[in-house]
Design a protein around this motif. Structure first.
Motif, short mmCIF file in Angstrom:
data_model
loop_
_atom_site.label_atom_id
_atom_site.label_comp_id
_atom_site.label_asym_id
_atom_site.label_seq_id
_atom_site.Cartn_x
_atom_site.Cartn_y
_atom_site.Cartn_z
N VAL A 162 0.84 -1.20 0.00
CA VAL A 162 0.00 0.00 0.00
C VAL A 162 0.87 1.25 0.00
O VAL A 162 0.65 2.18 -0.79
N ILE A 182 -4.54 2.73 -3.91
CA ILE A 182 -4.65 2.24 -2.53
C ILE A 182 -5.55 1.02 -2.49
O ILE A 182 -5.24 0.00 -1.86
N ILE A 211 1.09 4.08 -2.93
CA ILE A 211 0.80 5.50 -2.69
C ILE A 211 1.93 6.36 -3.25
O ILE A 211 1.71 7.30 -4.01
#
Lengths: 227, 204
Positions: free
Chosen positions: B53, B131, B57
């Motif tokens: 994640v 995400i 990002i």
């Protein structure tokens, strides 16, 4: 003589007894992906051995002089900049440095082979850049790092080199055997759900069982050799 | 960019249709190495999801700046940074688990799932789908790891999450399941099983 024997034992341990692929589970992606043809599997194995040797050398040098706690290079650097009250320890940067070293050595090997051995470069093809994300090489670097953390039993450069060459050859052995078996499997009538990766994994299971037969051989050998 | 999947699609795809373990066959090293018990598998999947994640990002935010020929290097260095964070966190708060997982936590750096997600999704899409994609793939990876770990822990040591489930006179632990061959065997059989279910579904 004793040093030579202990190095030989280290080599055997890395190559066969604790085989990188079948016992430590690193480098599984090329082991499953590039093992359909014997010639390309062998080429991949040699390329990995080549890169692993260079990366092992570089990672030992960086770890010994800069990255480990109280490394001479770091102490010198901290003194030169007048840093005080902090223990000289840059080991937090280890992973970044290793991945950089691996990427750089792959680039270097690629340029070198392209310039001086064009037929070999053609044979390696797409495998060379793929080696950057081969976990076997990072695993060798991490093992060398682990052996440099403990001051009582430090690995010298020779041990690190023997370990990385042995590990690379172990990978070559495993992937070559696997490719030989898979070439024969092509002709067989395999149940449909098992086709592809499934049967490859079951083959690897039997190979791993065969390699389990070597477990404990290193302890017995070192006892026998009186090390 | 309109032909790219939405956030929800990305999330769902990661779990079943593009499951990292059984459909994409990526990240095999941790899948085989840390599945001797369920706790190890969950910790590994959590660490991988965190890195996935965070890397998604970063890459998604930087996607307009990254030069195409340097992108793989940027991906790996971003991933290595977050793996260092995860590794130090585990060493500080879960020392036993960190010792059990050993080198496989730093090996998340070269886990092909993360690089392939950065390449396929995060470097092309905006923050929200990236995400969602990270969480979806992470959840799919968790399911893959747990399915193997449950089988291996149950058959190999007769426990589940550390609690004894199978014991007594009739039960003998199959020691081979927690040794390396057991990992290959379990994954091979489970993969064939899921292929079989997939082909049955297509027939109907």
């Amino acid at each position: 003589m004793e040093t030579f024997l202990s190095l030989l034992l280290l080599f055997l341990t890395a190559a066969v007894i604790n085989n990188f692929v079948l016992i430590n589970f690193v480098g599984i992606c090329p082991f499953l992906g590039v093992s359909k043809k014997l010639s390309s599997a062998f080429g991949m194995g040699l390329a990995v051995t080549f890169v692993m040797t260079i990366a092992g050398f570089l990672s030992w040098t960086f770890t010994y002089y800069i990255l480990r706690p109280d490394a001479p290079g770091t102490v010198w650097l901290f003194n030169a900049f007048g840093v005080e009250g902090v223990a000289p320890n840059l080991s937090i940067l280890s992973y970044l440095v290793y991945i950089f070293v691996i990427a750089a050595s792959v680039q270097f090997v690629e340029m070198y082979v392209k310039k001086f051995f064009p037929p070999l470069y053609k044979a390696f093809g797409v495998f060379l850049p793929l080696i950057t994300t081969n976990c076997a090489i990072l695993f060798a670097c991490l093992e060398i790092m682990k052996r440099l953390q403990d001051p009582a039993n430090l690995w010298g450069l020779t041990e690190a080199m023997v370990y990385s060459v042995g590990g690379g050859l172990g990978f070559t052995i495993a992937i070559t055997i696997m490719a030989g078996i898979r070439e024969e499997l092509e002709l067989n009538d395999i149940p449909k759900p098992f086709r592809g990766v499934g049967i490859a994994l079951l083959t690897a299971c039997i190979l791993a069982m065969a390699f389990m037969g070597f477990s404990g051989v290193n302890a017995g050998l070192s006892k026998w050799l009186g090390l | 960019m309109n032909d790219q999947p939405t956030a929800l699609e990305r999330f769902w795809r990661g779990i079943i249709p593009e499951n990292p373990t059984y459909r994409q066959v990526l990240g095999m090293c941790p899948t085989l190495a840390v599945t001797t018990n369920v706790q190890g598998a969950i910790t590994m999947a959590a660490a991988t999801t965190f890195v996935l994640v965070c890397a998604n990002i970063m890459v998604s935010l930087l996607r307009k700046i990254i030069k195409p020929h340097l992108r793989i290097l940027v991906f790996t260095l971003t991933i290595a940074t977050f793996v260092t964070i995860a590794d130090y966190f585990l060493q500080a708060f879960m020392p036993e688990m960190s010792a059990q997982l050993g080198p496989y936590i730093p090996l998340i750096i070269v886990n092909c799932i993360i690089i392939s997600r950065c390449e396929v999704c995060a470097s092309k899409q905006s923050l929200v789908p990236a995400i969602a994609d990270g969480f979806g793939q992470g959840l799919g990876f968790l399911l893959g790891l747990c399915s193997i770990a449950v089988v291996r822990e149950l058959l190999g040591s007769g426990t589940l999450m550390g609690y004894t489930v199978l014991s007594g006179d009739f039960w003998v632990n199959c020691g081979i399941m927690i040794l390396p061959p057991g990992a290959f065997l379990t994954l091979g059989c489970l993969m064939a099983f899921f292929n079989w279910i997939g082909s049955k579904k297509q027939e109907n």
